[in-house]
Write an enzyme that holds these catalytic residues in place. Structure first.
Site, PDB file in Angstrom:
ATOM      1  N   ALA A 407      40.775  67.143  31.251  1.00 17.15           N
ATOM      2  CA  ALA A 407      41.422  67.547  32.437  1.00 17.15           C
ATOM      3  C   ALA A 407      43.095  67.698  32.003  1.00 17.15           C
ATOM      4  O   ALA A 407      43.545  67.045  31.248  1.00 17.15           O
ATOM      5  CB  ALA A 407      41.105  66.516  33.446  1.00 17.15           C
ATOM      6  N   PRO A 408      43.687  68.721  32.690  1.00 17.12           N
ATOM      7  CA  PRO A 408      43.187  69.554  33.895  1.00 17.12           C
ATOM      8  C   PRO A 408      42.524  70.802  33.223  1.00 17.12           C
ATOM      9  O   PRO A 408      42.291  71.685  34.200  1.00 17.12           O
ATOM     10  CB  PRO A 408      44.423  69.779  34.558  1.00 17.12           C
ATOM     11  CG  PRO A 408      45.512  70.006  33.336  1.00 17.12           C
ATOM     12  CD  PRO A 408      45.088  68.687  32.393  1.00 17.12           C
ATOM     13  N   GLY A 410      43.305  73.043  30.558  1.00 13.89           N
ATOM     14  CA  GLY A 410      43.862  74.155  29.897  1.00 13.89           C
ATOM     15  C   GLY A 410      43.104  74.456  28.537  1.00 13.89           C
ATOM     16  O   GLY A 410      42.967  75.698  28.229  1.00 13.89           O
ATOM     17  N   LYS A 411      42.666  73.649  27.922  1.00 12.17           N
ATOM     18  CA  LYS A 411      41.918  73.772  26.635  1.00 12.17           C
ATOM     19  C   LYS A 411      40.571  74.403  26.884  1.00 12.17           C
ATOM     20  O   LYS A 411      40.053  75.135  26.233  1.00 12.17           O
ATOM     21  CB  LYS A 411      41.912  72.859  25.573  1.00 12.17           C
ATOM     22  CG  LYS A 411      43.702  72.485  25.123  1.00 12.17           C
ATOM     23  CD  LYS A 411      43.805  71.533  24.395  1.00 12.17           C
ATOM     24  CE  LYS A 411      45.231  70.968  24.065  1.00 12.17           C
ATOM     25  NZ  LYS A 411      45.953  70.547  25.279  1.00 12.17           N
ATOM     26  N   ASP A 456      33.700  57.649  30.216  1.00 12.30           N
ATOM     27  CA  ASP A 456      34.540  57.551  29.318  1.00 12.30           C
ATOM     28  C   ASP A 456      34.209  58.043  27.920  1.00 12.30           C
ATOM     29  O   ASP A 456      32.910  57.794  27.894  1.00 12.30           O
ATOM     30  CB  ASP A 456      34.679  55.770  29.240  1.00 12.30           C
ATOM     31  CG  ASP A 456      35.747  55.205  28.075  1.00 12.30           C
ATOM     32  OD1 ASP A 456      35.741  55.934  26.876  1.00 12.30           O
ATOM     33  OD2 ASP A 456      36.164  54.677  28.368  1.00 12.30           O
ATOM     34  N   CYS A 530      49.559  65.297  21.722  1.00 13.94           N
ATOM     35  CA  CYS A 530      50.891  65.856  22.059  1.00 13.94           C
ATOM     36  C   CYS A 530      52.119  64.555  21.547  1.00 13.94           C
ATOM     37  O   CYS A 530      53.166  64.430  22.445  1.00 13.94           O
ATOM     38  CB  CYS A 530      51.234  66.363  23.310  1.00 13.94           C
ATOM     39  SG  CYS A 530      51.023  65.194  24.502  1.00 13.94           S
TER      40      CYS A 530
HETATM   41  C1  LIG Z   1      46.223  65.087  26.634  1.00 19.57           C
HETATM   42  S1  LIG Z   1      45.135  65.011  28.324  1.00 19.57           S
HETATM   43  C2  LIG Z   1      44.068  66.165  28.012  1.00 19.57           C
HETATM   44  C3  LIG Z   1      44.600  67.583  28.357  1.00 19.57           C
HETATM   45  C4  LIG Z   1      43.603  68.485  28.296  1.00 19.57           C
HETATM   46  N1  LIG Z   1      42.788  68.761  26.983  1.00 19.57           N
HETATM   47  C5  LIG Z   1      43.984  69.999  28.679  1.00 19.57           C
HETATM   48  O1  LIG Z   1      44.074  70.803  27.639  1.00 19.57           O
HETATM   49  O2  LIG Z   1      44.004  70.373  29.757  1.00 19.57           O
HETATM   50  C6  LIG Z   1      44.335  63.617  27.704  1.00 19.57           C
HETATM   51  C7  LIG Z   1      42.995  63.124  28.863  1.00 19.57           C
HETATM   52  O3  LIG Z   1      42.446  62.084  28.209  1.00 19.57           O
HETATM   53  C8  LIG Z   1      41.914  61.450  29.637  1.00 19.57           C
HETATM   54  N2  LIG Z   1      41.320  60.240  28.931  1.00 19.57           N
HETATM   55  C9  LIG Z   1      41.953  59.159  28.890  1.00 19.57           C
HETATM   56  N3  LIG Z   1      41.097  58.167  28.314  1.00 19.57           N
HETATM   57  C10 LIG Z   1      39.736  58.725  28.282  1.00 19.57           C
HETATM   58  C11 LIG Z   1      38.563  58.331  27.835  1.00 19.57           C
HETATM   59  N4  LIG Z   1      38.777  56.889  27.270  1.00 19.57           N
HETATM   60  N5  LIG Z   1      37.508  59.359  27.754  1.00 19.57           N
HETATM   61  C12 LIG Z   1      38.065  60.485  28.313  1.00 19.57           C
HETATM   62  N6  LIG Z   1      38.825  60.920  28.645  1.00 19.57           N
HETATM   63  C13 LIG Z   1      39.996  59.989  28.740  1.00 19.57           C
HETATM   64  C14 LIG Z   1      42.842  61.617  30.549  1.00 19.57           C
HETATM   65  O4  LIG Z   1      42.291  61.371  31.971  1.00 19.57           O
HETATM   66  C15 LIG Z   1      43.761  62.761  30.205  1.00 19.57           C
HETATM   67  O5  LIG Z   1      43.143  63.814  31.414  1.00 19.57           O
END
Ligand SMILES: C[S@@+](CC[C@H](N)C(=O)[O-])C[C@H]1O[C@@H](n2cnc3c(N)ncnc32)[C@H](O)[C@@H]1O
Length: 738
Positions: A407-408, A410-411, A456, A530
């Protein structure tokens, strides 16, 4: 265009990079230090610049470009001034050329036209043809940053990625039509160029004046050692100013510059009796006060670079990165999109040769997050650096891929575009609120090969495994996106830098274990953040290499970027670490980013499955960085209602129908116990038997632990959850919905 333009994303001249004291910049600084002062911790002033990058257009556009010729750290260096002015001119006119590692610093010779022409290039598996590097920055998601640690990342996510390899952004026809391209480019660029010329001429003039002024005030600088450490104590006013609640920024800045000079020529310039540590402590304290960082973070970031480069980094964090949009090649071609937007009053151009889908926006008369093209899914606002992990992953058509923290989206949506909507992507995110945005983007961009799930990610591969490729764009501290979220300067504590790497390590092991090492086309894992800290990047990769000897680092295929650290402050890492890539805002004008690519060459060791639920819950509670809701009782953090399927009747109905259809296909009685059905389907989806068997012990163990915890919870029980497979453990075939 304006200032922004001069900072077209790309590589600055390497030499300049390390000598930021360019006259031009200084001048800007000086201005900043005047009455209205911006800078430093003043979050207010900082927040301002970041805001515009968000969707709504108007404002966004103008500042977008980090262009702000501002940045500038102003070191006393006299040479810099003169040399800089002319160079900046060149840079501003042309997009800095990306190029191979060795080319990084060189200016881009390529002109805009050339960039357009490159759109067709494909991104070969594992090897990117693109050379240019520019980064970008903001992403669409404006929301992303909302979240705690993770959010910073998430924001990145917001930035999407974008590269199109298989499907040329511009159709072949487009590409062949060089005349049309030229016209388009010329129409758009001509005006910008004129403005730019004027602006640059003026800046050069001012730079020269400043340089002369500097010479006048720094005469004999070389011969006279800066008296920095004790300086404040020799001047009552200065002492008062630097130690008061509102320190004199000009004095601070001067001392910072002086200390940098000393540190870079210590044997000649140090004061007698002063150690290097004295100077380092001084500058870290000053940087902390001047830019508004916690001393802890200021020190951590300072040590990543040489003193002068560190100053460039801190300075770059004071200006926003360029606004970039990624063309959604599932719906349009870059040239078509560019033409339409230009007609709407948007000034833009391709971000560089390295990407065939990115467009850098310099100005816009309309809100980019509300144009008909945006609403129709023809593009997504996405930071350029966010393109990189997906380009490194290079998903192929008909593959089965997993985006563990999606989320959200982009990738994810970029992956879908590269895969031309074929194969299958599992887009997972632990945060239900964020998953809503993910689903929204998937729909808007016309992605049809994706299944959204809400686990998770440490539960993978027990949820499902056997993927050809896995992307882990991990939750992180966000130290690479400080320009976008200044709160990182003070929010992140030592505790965060212990918890986050722990979580990242668990996630990376889960990512590795979820890949099919026998994949005929893939077998790759890409890890990205990031953040620029070593413990969240090389430290995590090193851990994975040790825990999983069945993976090895491979070339990211990204031809630019700084090599990962092979050693850092006494720690040594795997030699291959240099194959990983670091991206910095001061070097490439992109968000700080890190990308590592692994190839899985053998099965994961027996018993290696994802982390135990106990660990997961513990980390979640402590982390505060994410709102994971393991068991359906997610905590609602800032940002609204939890992502509850039952909230949306339409979704619920659709999910139920899908489940029924699925069961019928599998020969299961739709009226049977859903929990049993879920179990069965899981088995069928599972990749390989041997993997399942291997995970069994841990699974059983974790189930037991879960039960123990459940018993302590009054409201919900485990069995309750099982009866709602779609809610807590379900997949949502978003693509098929529309
Ligand atoms: C850097 S963002 C991802 C951005 C996404 N890849 C994009 O390009 O739009 C990190 C994401 O990891 C999620 N997150 C955090 N802990 C997590 C977990 N244990 N398992 C899965 N997702 C997790 C967060 O909710 C957040 O959306």
């Amino acid at each position: 265009m304006g200032k922004g333009r001069s900072k077209h994303q790309g590589l600055p001249d390497p030499i300049e990079m390390y000598h930021p004291h360019l006259a031009k910049k200084r001048k800007v600084d000086d201005e900043d230090e005047k009455p209205s002062k911006r800078k430093r911790g003043d979050k207010k002033s900082k927040a301002a610049p970041a805001a515009p990058e968000k969707k709504n257009g108007k404002t966004a556009v103008k500042q977008v470009n980090g262009a702000k010729s501002k940045s500038a750290a102003a070191l006393p260096a006299k040479k810099g001034a003169k040399e800089y002015a002319p160079k900046s001119k060149t840079n501003s006119k042309k997009a800095p050329p990306p190029a191979s590692e060795s080319d990084e610093g060189s200016d881009d010779d390529g002109n805009d036209d050339m960039e357009w022409e490159d759109e067709d290039d494909e991104v070969p598996e594992g090897k990117l043809s693109a050379v240019d590097f520019m980064g970008s920055s903001d992403e669409e998601d404006l929301d992303s940053n909302d979240e705690p640690n993770l959010d910073s990342d998430s924001e990145d996510s917001v930035y999407d990625s974008g590269d199109d390899e298989a499907r040329p952004i511009f159709s072949d026809d487009d590409l062949s039509g060089s005349d049309a391209e030229e016209q388009l480019t010329a129409a758009n660029i001509a005006g910008l160029t004129r403005k730019l010329d004027l602006q640059m001429a003026q800046e050069a003039e001012e730079a020269e004046a400043e340089f002369q002024e500097q010479i006048a005030t720094n005469i004999g600088t070389d011969e006279v050692k800066p008296f920095v450490i004790g300086a404040a104590t020799t001047d009552e006013d200065a002492t008062k100013s630097l130690t008061s609640l509102t320190p004199d920024l000009a004095l601070l800045r001067t001392r910072i510059n002086d200390v940098v000079r000393v540190l870079e020529d210590f044997s000649n310039l140090c004061e007698a009796g002063r150690s290097r540590t004295d100077y380092t402590d001084q500058i870290i304290a000053d940087v902390s006060a001047y830019y508004g960082y916690s001393p802890y973070l200021a020190e951590k970031l300072f040590h990543l670079f040489s003193p002068s480069e560190a100053l460039s980094f801190f300075e770059a964090n004071e200006t926003p990165r360029p606004l970039v949009i990624r063309t959604n090649t599932l719906k349009t071609h870059r040239r078509d999109l560019a033409q339409v937007l230009i007609n709407r009053g948007v000034t833009l151009e391709p971000i560089g040769k390295w990407s065939k889908v990115g467009l850098q926006v310099f100005e816009s008369q309309v809100p980019l997050g509300a144009t008909p093209e945006y609403l129709a899914g023809h593009y997504i606002l996405q930071a350029a650096s966010s393109f990189l992990p997906v380009m490194a992953l290079a998903p192929q058509e008909n593959e089965r891929c997993l985006d563990m923290a999606a989320a959200p989206g982009g990738k994810t949506t970029y992956m879908a575009a590269l895969m031309k909507n074929t194969g299958c992507i599992f887009a997972n995110d632990a945060n239900k609120n964020r998953a809503k945005g993910l689903i929204g983007n998937i729909h808007r961009l016309g992605v049809k090969n994706t299944i959204v799930c809400n686990y998770d990610a440490r539960e993978f591969p027990k949820v499902i495994g056997g993927f050809d490729r896995v992307l882990l764009d991990a939750p992180c501290s966000g130290t690479g996106v400080i320009a976008k979220d200044a709160s990182v300067k003070t929010n992140k504590t030592e505790k965060d830098f212990l918890k986050l790497p722990h979580l990242q390590k668990q996630l990376l092991l889960a990512a590795i274990d979820s890949v099919d090492h026998n994949s005929k086309t893939g077998g790759y894992i890409v890890y990205s953040t990031c953040s620029v800290t070593v413990e969240e990047n090389e430290g995590v990769v090193e851990y994975a290499l040790k825990k999983r000897p069945n993976v090895k680092l491979v070339d990211t295929g990204l031809t630019f970027g700084v090599e990962g650290f092979v050693s850092f402050r006494g720690k040594t890492f795997n030699e291959k670490m240099k194959m990983t890539r670091r991206y910095y805002p001061h070097k490439y004008n992109v968000d700080g980013f890190y990308v590592a690519k692994f190839r899985k060459v053998g099965p994961s060791p027996v018993g290696t499955t994802s982390a135990a639920p106990e660990d997961i819950e513990e980390a979640e509670e402590e982390s505060g960085a994410m709102e994971i809701d393991e068991e359906g009782n997610e905590k609602q953090k800032e940002g609204g209602g939890a992502f509850d399927w039952s909230e949306d009747e339409e979704d619920k109905e659709m999910i139920e129908k899908s489940l029924k259809r699925y069961k019928r296909r599998k020969g299961i009685d739709p009226r049977s116990d859903p929990s049993k059905a879920g179990t069965k389907s899981k088995k069928e989806e599972a990749p390989k038997e041997d993997k399942l068997e291997k995970s069994e012990p841990a699974k059983v163990n974790s189930e037991e632990k879960k039960e123990k915890k459940e018993k302590e919870k009054p409201a919900k029980t485990k069995s309750d959850k099982k009866e709602k497979p779609a809610k807590t453990k379900g997949f949502v075939r978003v693509s098929k919905k529309a």
